[in-house]
Design a protein around this motif. Structure first.
Motif, PDB file in Angstrom:
ATOM      1  N   TRP A 149      -1.535 -26.675  21.286  1.00 46.52           N
ATOM      2  CA  TRP A 149      -0.358 -27.516  21.497  1.00 46.52           C
ATOM      3  C   TRP A 149      -0.274 -28.598  20.428  1.00 46.52           C
ATOM      4  O   TRP A 149       0.760 -28.777  19.800  1.00 46.52           O
ATOM      5  CB  TRP A 149      -0.462 -28.219  22.852  1.00 46.52           C
ATOM      6  CG  TRP A 149       0.007 -27.425  24.017  1.00 46.52           C
ATOM      7  CD1 TRP A 149      -0.510 -26.243  24.459  1.00 46.52           C
ATOM      8  CD2 TRP A 149       1.083 -27.762  24.902  1.00 46.52           C
ATOM      9  NE1 TRP A 149       0.177 -25.833  25.565  1.00 46.52           N
ATOM     10  CE2 TRP A 149       1.145 -26.737  25.864  1.00 46.52           C
ATOM     11  CE3 TRP A 149       1.964 -28.830  24.967  1.00 46.52           C
ATOM     12  CZ2 TRP A 149       2.082 -26.752  26.887  1.00 46.52           C
ATOM     13  CZ3 TRP A 149       2.891 -28.849  25.993  1.00 46.52           C
ATOM     14  CH2 TRP A 149       2.947 -27.816  26.936  1.00 46.52           C
ATOM     15  N   ARG A 151      -1.433 -28.846  17.600  1.00 47.57           N
ATOM     16  CA  ARG A 151      -1.271 -28.417  16.207  1.00 47.57           C
ATOM     17  C   ARG A 151       0.144 -27.945  15.919  1.00 47.57           C
ATOM     18  O   ARG A 151       0.523 -27.779  14.764  1.00 47.57           O
ATOM     19  CB  ARG A 151      -2.274 -27.303  15.891  1.00 47.57           C
ATOM     20  CG  ARG A 151      -3.711 -27.807  15.874  1.00 47.57           C
ATOM     21  CD  ARG A 151      -4.686 -26.659  15.943  1.00 47.57           C
ATOM     22  NE  ARG A 151      -4.587 -25.782  14.806  1.00 47.57           N
ATOM     23  CZ  ARG A 151      -4.629 -24.460  14.883  1.00 47.57           C
ATOM     24  NH1 ARG A 151      -4.767 -23.865  16.036  1.00 47.57           N
ATOM     25  NH2 ARG A 151      -4.544 -23.729  13.805  1.00 47.57           N
ATOM     26  N   VAL A 152       0.913 -27.725  16.959  1.00 45.68           N
ATOM     27  CA  VAL A 152       2.255 -27.170  16.777  1.00 45.68           C
ATOM     28  C   VAL A 152       3.190 -28.061  15.934  1.00 45.68           C
ATOM     29  O   VAL A 152       3.835 -27.559  15.011  1.00 45.68           O
ATOM     30  CB  VAL A 152       2.896 -26.810  18.142  1.00 45.68           C
ATOM     31  CG1 VAL A 152       4.388 -26.625  18.026  1.00 45.68           C
ATOM     32  CG2 VAL A 152       2.247 -25.547  18.692  1.00 45.68           C
ATOM     33  N   ALA A 155       2.551 -27.669  12.313  1.00 46.82           N
ATOM     34  CA  ALA A 155       2.905 -26.325  11.852  1.00 46.82           C
ATOM     35  C   ALA A 155       4.411 -26.233  11.605  1.00 46.82           C
ATOM     36  O   ALA A 155       4.852 -25.673  10.600  1.00 46.82           O
ATOM     37  CB  ALA A 155       2.472 -25.277  12.877  1.00 46.82           C
TER      38      ALA A 155
END
Lengths: 304, 374
Positions: A149, A151-152, A155
């Protein structure tokens, strides 16, 4: 005999600093109850506080019990969060609804990975930006998922660059994920598998996000058994009769319990090795404790 | 050769689902069924429980001569598995490289959230199709994620439906304003569509739209292959021989999860074969009762009084715990009777007073067999 580890000295009182607190840990460790406890604790310290939850809100409601008056319980729903996120980019809720009601888009929205996490975290960001609450405690999903979550947003930023959605990813990361903006609380148990998973979580958190947990909570720790019991069972276990056999069985149980005490000590050591800001243990109770009880334990800073 | 039977275990966090699933697999392997256990959860729990370094492929797991050669485990690393899946999906190496070089694939694939369902479907089907196993046990991610997995083939089919995908793949073309001017569209519907297209472009930017669109373009190329997989998985998940076990434990949260999962399964037209109450404590074991009686009757006089007192305190503590826990288990069982749909059996698995995961797996495998499920 196995080394019996006595209860750790009381931890110094801790203070969380960041406005947003993410709570995670392996499934079933009491994450939601600790999250609710942290929110209530903040409220009792005079802050306006909210508990944010993503599922259907049942887990939070169960943990809070009747303690709902002190804090806000915010349940974030995907569909609404997505429309809100798009609306803030487009400056219009009507246009946002037009997009998500488009057939192909609707299908994509249901099947594309990471979009859900992105939209939900954007709601947390928006909530934090409102400054309505001084402390927002977010009940994240369990370990592995929680990291995914967080890291989203980055990204999205990398992938969508300087577009509105890419910039939104950048803002989410900067405002509620980056070190200093958010703190992470990790809940664990004194069990080998759980401690192992916690270790992996902390490592990945450090390498992938550059964040150390602000607080590690070792939940449901047991009080050490009386020291003489092991020796007594050991002594009796040598006889060949039924008592000896029973004592041998009891020995195994005592040793398993002693290992649990060792696992507690191990979890404490692990938390320190991972540069956790604070580490504390909470006691085991026969029934699930309510959040207000947990808040009290957290405030006393006492170990189990 | 007989068909592979699939057992899907679902349950909330912290109920010992992974250990319980591994134990079920062990029980079946001991009955000389070629058994594979797959865990979807990204954490390395199963590997630890089995004392095996489980990696990419199915590896044999050793628990002794009666199951050796019959038991296998697979715990996919989702990061690597997505590439594996793409490799399977794209037979054309040029297309595959095109996909893997796409920033949309790299970033979204790497961010993992939600990718698990996708990867699981691919490898589950692959293992079932291999025909190497009599039994496959799928240990799903905790709670509501499990249901996301069950519905994913359907959702994927929705996306892969030709018109949607073609439209998404064509987005980049129309997002470019110059294209829009060259090919003016007429009619209210068309106007609405191009409006949406322009809005999407506005949200993700032209570059993002090109990448996304290229991703969908690649998907168009493998649509049939992918949809075929999703369809077969959908059929397998709904096959009458496929079993669903809901794993619970006697705590408030776990019981709420059981009820939630039972409701959701039935909403998908599926019934659990069994609801399993794990960690269901029985009364104090015989050994503890023997020792208590001995102490009460003035036996054990060869150890000194301090030690006897310590032992008595210990046994009292244990006794109180047994009482509390077996009461909780009894109440949980009652609630399960109410939750369980007709035809669903309720299986009680004991509270194993051991710390080492392997010992727990072995004890629970015995319990599965005793319950007649192996």
């Amino acid at each position: 005999m196995p080394s019996i580890v006595t209860a750790s000295p009381p931890a110094p009182p801790f203070h969380l600093k960041a406005p947003v607190v993410f709570v995670t840990g392996k499934g079933g460790v009491g994450k939601t109850t600790v999250a609710a406890g942290l929110a209530i604790q903040a409220a009792r310290a005079g802050q306006t506080a909210a508990l944010v939850e993503f599922d259907d809100g049942q887990a939070g409601a169960r943990a809070l019990g009747r303690d709902v008056s002190e804090i806000a319980h915010v349940v974030v729903i995907y569909d609404k969060a997505l429309v809100e996120a798009l609306a803030s980019v487009l400056g219009s809720r009507i246009l946002a609804r037009a997009i998500v009601s488009q057939r192909a888009i609707r299908r994509m929205v249901r099947a594309v990975p990471a979009l859900r996490e992105f939209a939900l975290l954007e709601r947390v960001r928006a909530l934090a930006a409102e400054h309505k609450y001084q402390r927002i405690v977010v009940d994240l999903p369990s370990s592995g998922h929680a990291l995914d979550w967080l890291r989203v947003p980055k990204a999205f930023e990398r992938f969508l660059g300087n577009s509105p959605l890419g910039n939104m990813g950048k803002s989410i990361h900067r405002e509620i994920v980056a070190p200093g903006r958010a703190e992470i609380v990790v809940v664990t148990l004194a069990e080998p598998l759980v401690v192992k998973e916690t270790e992996e979580l902390c490592r990945r958190m450090r390498s992938e996000l550059g964040i150390a947990p602000a607080l590690v909570v070792v939940n449901r720790t047991v009080v050490a058994d009386p020291e003489g019991a092991w020796s007594a069972a050991k002594e009796l276990s040598t006889s060949e009769d039924g008592v000896g056999a029973a004592a041998r069985e009891l020995l195994q149980i005592i040793e398993a319990r002693a290992e649990q005490a060792e696992d507690t000590a191990y979890a404490f050591g692990l938390a320190r090795a991972m540069d956790a800001g604070h580490v504390m243990s909470l006691p085991d109770t026969p029934n699930d404790p309510v959040a207000s009880q947990v808040a009290q334990w957290l405030s006393s800073g006492a170990s189990g | 050769m007989s068909k592979t039977r699939l057992t899907v275990s679902v349950g909330g966090g912290g109920v010992g689902k992974t250990t319980t699933s591994a134990a079920l697999a062990l029980a079946m392997a001991r009955s000389h069924k070629r058994t594979l256990v797959i865990t979807v959860d990204p954490a390395r729990r199963l590997a630890d429980a089995l004392g095996a370094q489980v990696g990419q492929q199915a590896v044999p797991v050793s628990f002794g001569p009666d199951s050796d050669g019959w038991l296998y485990a697979r715990m996919p690393d989702p990061r690597a598995s997505l590439d594996d899946f793409a490799t399977w999906l794209f037979e054309d190496p040029v297309r595959r490289k095109h996909l893997m070089d796409n920033p949309a694939y790299r970033e979204l694939g790497d961010s993992l959230a939600g990718v698990h369902e996708l990867v699981t479907i691919g490898l589950l089907q692959h293992e079932v199709d291999s025909g190497k196993y009599d039994e496959v046990v799928l240990d799903t991610a905790p709670s509501r994620h499990a249901l996301a997995f069950l519905t994913y083939p359907g959702r994927l089919l929705g996306l892969l439906e030709a018109r949607s995908l073609a439209w998404l793949a064509a987005l980049a073309h129309v997002a470019d304003v110059s294209n829009l001017e060259e090919h003016p569209r007429t009619g209210l519907l068309e106007w609405g569509r191009s409006k949406v297209e322009a809005l999407v472009g506005k949200v993700v930017g032209l570059e993002g739209l090109r990448n996304l669109s290229a991703l969908f373009g690649d998907m168009v190329a493998v649509r049939e292959r992918w949809a075929g997989l999703a369809r077969r998985t959908n059929t397998m998940l709904r096959d009458p021989t496929t079993r669903y076990f809901i794993i619970g434990a006697p705590t408030g949260g776990a019981m709420a999860d059981v009820s939630y999962l039972a409701n959701n399964l039935s909403r998908h037209g599926l019934n659990p074969s069994a609801i399993v109450l794990n960690r269901a404590e029985q009364d104090a074991p015989e050994s503890e009762q023997v020792l208590r009686r001995t102490l009460d009757n003035g036996g054990a006089d060869r150890i000194d009084a301090t030690m006897r007192d310590a032992l008595r305190t210990m046994l009292q503590t244990l006794g109180a715990e047994h009482t509390e826990r077996s009461e909780a288990a009894r109440k949980a069982c009652e609630r399960l009777q109410a939750i369980a749909p007709a035809g669903t059996s309720i299986v009680r698995l004991p509270f194993v007073h051991r710390n080492e995961p392997r010992a727990i797996v072995v004890a629970l495998a015995d319990a599965w067999k005793a319950a007649g499920i192996d």
